[in-house]
Scaffold this motif. Sequence first.
Motif, PDB file in Angstrom:
ATOM      1  N   ASN A  57       0.894  -1.025  -0.003  1.00 19.06           N
ATOM      2  CA  ASN A  57       0.068  -0.053  -0.129  1.00 19.06           C
ATOM      3  C   ASN A  57       0.857   1.232   0.074  1.00 19.06           C
ATOM      4  O   ASN A  57       1.443   1.376   0.868  1.00 19.06           O
ATOM      5  CB  ASN A  57      -0.984  -0.009   1.244  1.00 19.06           C
ATOM      6  N   ARG A  58       0.608   2.143  -0.998  1.00 18.32           N
ATOM      7  CA  ARG A  58       1.567   3.256  -1.104  1.00 18.32           C
ATOM      8  C   ARG A  58       1.563   4.313   0.042  1.00 18.32           C
ATOM      9  O   ARG A  58       2.531   4.568   0.368  1.00 18.32           O
ATOM     10  CB  ARG A  58       1.250   4.031  -2.273  1.00 18.32           C
ATOM     11  N   ILE A  59       0.413   4.391   0.635  1.00 19.90           N
ATOM     12  CA  ILE A  59       0.387   5.532   1.845  1.00 19.90           C
ATOM     13  C   ILE A  59       1.013   5.006   3.014  1.00 19.90           C
ATOM     14  O   ILE A  59       1.753   5.691   3.766  1.00 19.90           O
ATOM     15  CB  ILE A  59      -1.148   5.359   2.086  1.00 19.90           C
ATOM     16  N   LEU A  60       1.101   3.549   3.177  1.00 22.40           N
ATOM     17  CA  LEU A  60       1.742   2.888   4.399  1.00 22.40           C
ATOM     18  C   LEU A  60       2.952   2.762   4.084  1.00 22.40           C
ATOM     19  O   LEU A  60       3.901   2.963   5.258  1.00 22.40           O
ATOM     20  CB  LEU A  60       0.941   1.548   4.560  1.00 22.40           C
ATOM     21  N   VAL A  61       3.482   2.799   2.878  1.00 22.88           N
ATOM     22  CA  VAL A  61       5.115   2.737   2.716  1.00 22.88           C
ATOM     23  C   VAL A  61       5.636   4.101   2.864  1.00 22.88           C
ATOM     24  O   VAL A  61       6.612   4.064   3.417  1.00 22.88           O
ATOM     25  CB  VAL A  61       5.165   2.123   1.118  1.00 22.88           C
ATOM     26  N   GLU A  62       4.817   5.030   2.441  1.00 21.30           N
ATOM     27  CA  GLU A  62       5.480   6.410   2.804  1.00 21.30           C
ATOM     28  C   GLU A  62       5.494   6.627   4.103  1.00 21.30           C
ATOM     29  O   GLU A  62       6.424   7.137   4.687  1.00 21.30           O
ATOM     30  CB  GLU A  62       4.539   7.523   1.991  1.00 21.30           C
ATOM     31  N   SER A  63       4.406   6.133   4.771  1.00 21.94           N
ATOM     32  CA  SER A  63       4.586   6.590   6.598  1.00 21.94           C
ATOM     33  C   SER A  63       5.595   5.709   7.168  1.00 21.94           C
ATOM     34  O   SER A  63       6.301   6.246   7.941  1.00 21.94           O
ATOM     35  CB  SER A  63       3.020   5.985   7.003  1.00 21.94           C
ATOM     36  N   LEU A  64       5.785   4.405   6.591  1.00 19.39           N
ATOM     37  CA  LEU A  64       7.009   3.577   7.261  1.00 19.39           C
ATOM     38  C   LEU A  64       8.298   4.544   6.955  1.00 19.39           C
ATOM     39  O   LEU A  64       8.907   4.714   7.853  1.00 19.39           O
ATOM     40  CB  LEU A  64       7.081   2.533   6.395  1.00 19.39           C
ATOM     41  N   ILE A  65       8.692   4.924   5.726  1.00 21.66           N
ATOM     42  CA  ILE A  65       9.816   5.573   5.554  1.00 21.66           C
ATOM     43  C   ILE A  65       9.917   6.787   6.356  1.00 21.66           C
ATOM     44  O   ILE A  65      10.824   7.257   6.990  1.00 21.66           O
ATOM     45  CB  ILE A  65       9.788   5.809   3.997  1.00 21.66           C
ATOM     46  N   THR A  66       8.713   7.720   6.361  1.00 22.30           N
ATOM     47  CA  THR A  66       8.699   8.892   6.957  1.00 22.30           C
ATOM     48  C   THR A  66       9.027   8.702   8.642  1.00 22.30           C
ATOM     49  O   THR A  66       9.944   9.320   9.310  1.00 22.30           O
ATOM     50  CB  THR A  66       7.483   9.685   6.927  1.00 22.30           C
ATOM     51  N   ASN A  67       8.505   7.740   9.218  1.00 17.82           N
ATOM     52  CA  ASN A  67       8.614   7.528  10.726  1.00 17.82           C
ATOM     53  C   ASN A  67       9.900   6.954  10.950  1.00 17.82           C
ATOM     54  O   ASN A  67      10.441   7.471  12.009  1.00 17.82           O
ATOM     55  CB  ASN A  67       7.490   6.478  11.140  1.00 17.82           C
ATOM     56  N   LEU A  68      10.518   6.131  10.094  1.00 14.00           N
ATOM     57  CA  LEU A  68      11.851   5.657  10.490  1.00 14.00           C
ATOM     58  C   LEU A  68      12.896   6.744  10.314  1.00 14.00           C
ATOM     59  O   LEU A  68      13.757   7.083  11.193  1.00 14.00           O
ATOM     60  CB  LEU A  68      12.187   4.616   9.324  1.00 14.00           C
ATOM     61  N   ILE A  69      12.646   7.770   9.253  1.00 12.89           N
ATOM     62  CA  ILE A  69      13.406   8.861   9.181  1.00 12.89           C
ATOM     63  C   ILE A  69      13.303   9.798  10.286  1.00 12.89           C
ATOM     64  O   ILE A  69      14.577  10.268  10.779  1.00 12.89           O
ATOM     65  CB  ILE A  69      13.467   9.503   7.648  1.00 12.89           C
ATOM     66  N   VAL A  70      12.096  10.153  10.547  1.00 13.73           N
ATOM     67  CA  VAL A  70      11.876  11.228  11.741  1.00 13.73           C
ATOM     68  C   VAL A  70      12.168  10.579  13.125  1.00 13.73           C
ATOM     69  O   VAL A  70      12.882  11.355  13.660  1.00 13.73           O
ATOM     70  CB  VAL A  70      10.411  11.367  11.683  1.00 13.73           C
ATOM     71  N   ASN A  71      12.200   9.140  13.166  1.00 16.68           N
ATOM     72  CA  ASN A  71      12.767   8.737  14.441  1.00 16.68           C
ATOM     73  C   ASN A  71      14.196   8.937  14.544  1.00 16.68           C
ATOM     74  O   ASN A  71      14.764   9.350  15.645  1.00 16.68           O
ATOM     75  CB  ASN A  71      12.468   7.420  14.543  1.00 16.68           C
ATOM     76  N   ALA A  72      14.900   8.790  13.372  1.00 17.26           N
ATOM     77  CA  ALA A  72      16.405   8.830  13.292  1.00 17.26           C
ATOM     78  C   ALA A  72      16.801  10.202  13.581  1.00 17.26           C
ATOM     79  O   ALA A  72      17.845  10.365  14.151  1.00 17.26           O
ATOM     80  CB  ALA A  72      16.853   8.331  12.045  1.00 17.26           C
ATOM     81  N   ILE A  73      15.826  11.262  13.220  1.00 15.63           N
ATOM     82  CA  ILE A  73      16.412  12.759  13.269  1.00 15.63           C
ATOM     83  C   ILE A  73      16.056  13.079  14.590  1.00 15.63           C
ATOM     84  O   ILE A  73      17.039  13.626  15.469  1.00 15.63           O
ATOM     85  CB  ILE A  73      15.363  13.671  12.274  1.00 15.63           C
TER      86      ILE A  73
END
Length: 425
Positions: free
Chosen positions: A327-343
Amino acid sequence: MGRTRTLAFKSLLGVLLSTLLILICCAPLLYKFMEKYYAKDLDQLIIFRLQEFKNDRLPSFKADDIEVWNSFNEDIFILPFDKKYPLSVVRQEEFFDKAEGHNIDFRIVYDEISIDGISYILTSRIPMIEKHDLIRTLTSQYGLLFFVILISLSVVFYFMSKRLWRPFHSTLSKIQDFSLEKGEQPQFNSTDTAEFVQLNSILNDLISDNLSSYKKQKEFIENASHELQTPLAVFKSQLDMLLQQPDISQEQMDIIQSLYSVSSRMTRLNKNLLLLARIDNDQYLHMEDIDFVQTLYAQLLYLRERAESNEIKVNVEIENPLNIHANRILVESLITNLIVNAIRYNTENGTINMRVVDGGFVISNTGAAQALDKERVFRRFNRTSEEKKGNGLGLSIVHEICKMHGWNIQYDYQNNLHTFIVQFV
């Protein structure tokens, strides 16, 4: 954890050990019985021989035949009459046995006879089996008996336990396949075993209560998130209007800015809760083929700037192209949350390293100089530091997205880097 064994095996082992113990305890008693009944059989035999001699041979027997008879017969022979011999009483005496080469016990009986008008003692005897031979016989019989019991019980227990425990294993299999998120009540097979009927009844009630509670919880979260959207939007709009007032003081400005920050945080929390509720309710079922690398760069367009504003260096390495069905929306959310967490949980002048590998995505970042708790890292509202702003739902969302798609996510800490590994295949 030590080595585990099935209940059927433990039951069989218990029965076999109990049987062996009973056989060992009964061995002395059985030995006495064997000895007694063996002696009884021998007594009948020597009395039979005695009567046979008296009936068949004695009428024609002469005194001159005694010496020849005794030289050829060791078990039935004639002695001079002596009152010391107990007549017509079977007893056990010890004599030298030529075959064994030593004294052994004999069952023997004495009786008075008359030959040519003179009284004699007719003696009938037979050797007893020696004790060590009897013990060896008993041991071999016991061994054979135990072997037969071992094989028989093993076969019987195997088929009986397979049949008796079939309802339990069926129930266990359904419990293992049960998922609270699917919301389906497992249907247990009917059985006439009282214990399993009770077990299935208790499990049905327990699962039903949990499904009901889980459904109410999901509905509450989703409804609450929906209901909060409008008040939060109005609240934020009013703050925007206050910020535009020309006559507010600096102190008032700081208060408004603080409220604005809290409002933004509540909005993000509400948005994340709503996303989790929708994932739990299977509202993201539309799947499509996605170029993961392209999606990653698209999310980095605005996230890289946020990282650089915090003086964090972002490195991206593409080892292999990666296409996934998701699901595209969930893939985008996965990437965003991982990067935001790393920041968010990085350090000053830190780094974020991202690698797209064959069948997976790896993101690592500098941060606290200690590993996170692997048991808690993906739990909802779990925050690694109270000093950092966040609602503790980012990694939980990532975990739920992976779980929904059947992907695997792992956390690791090596070389002062916190690493999350997503395996798509």
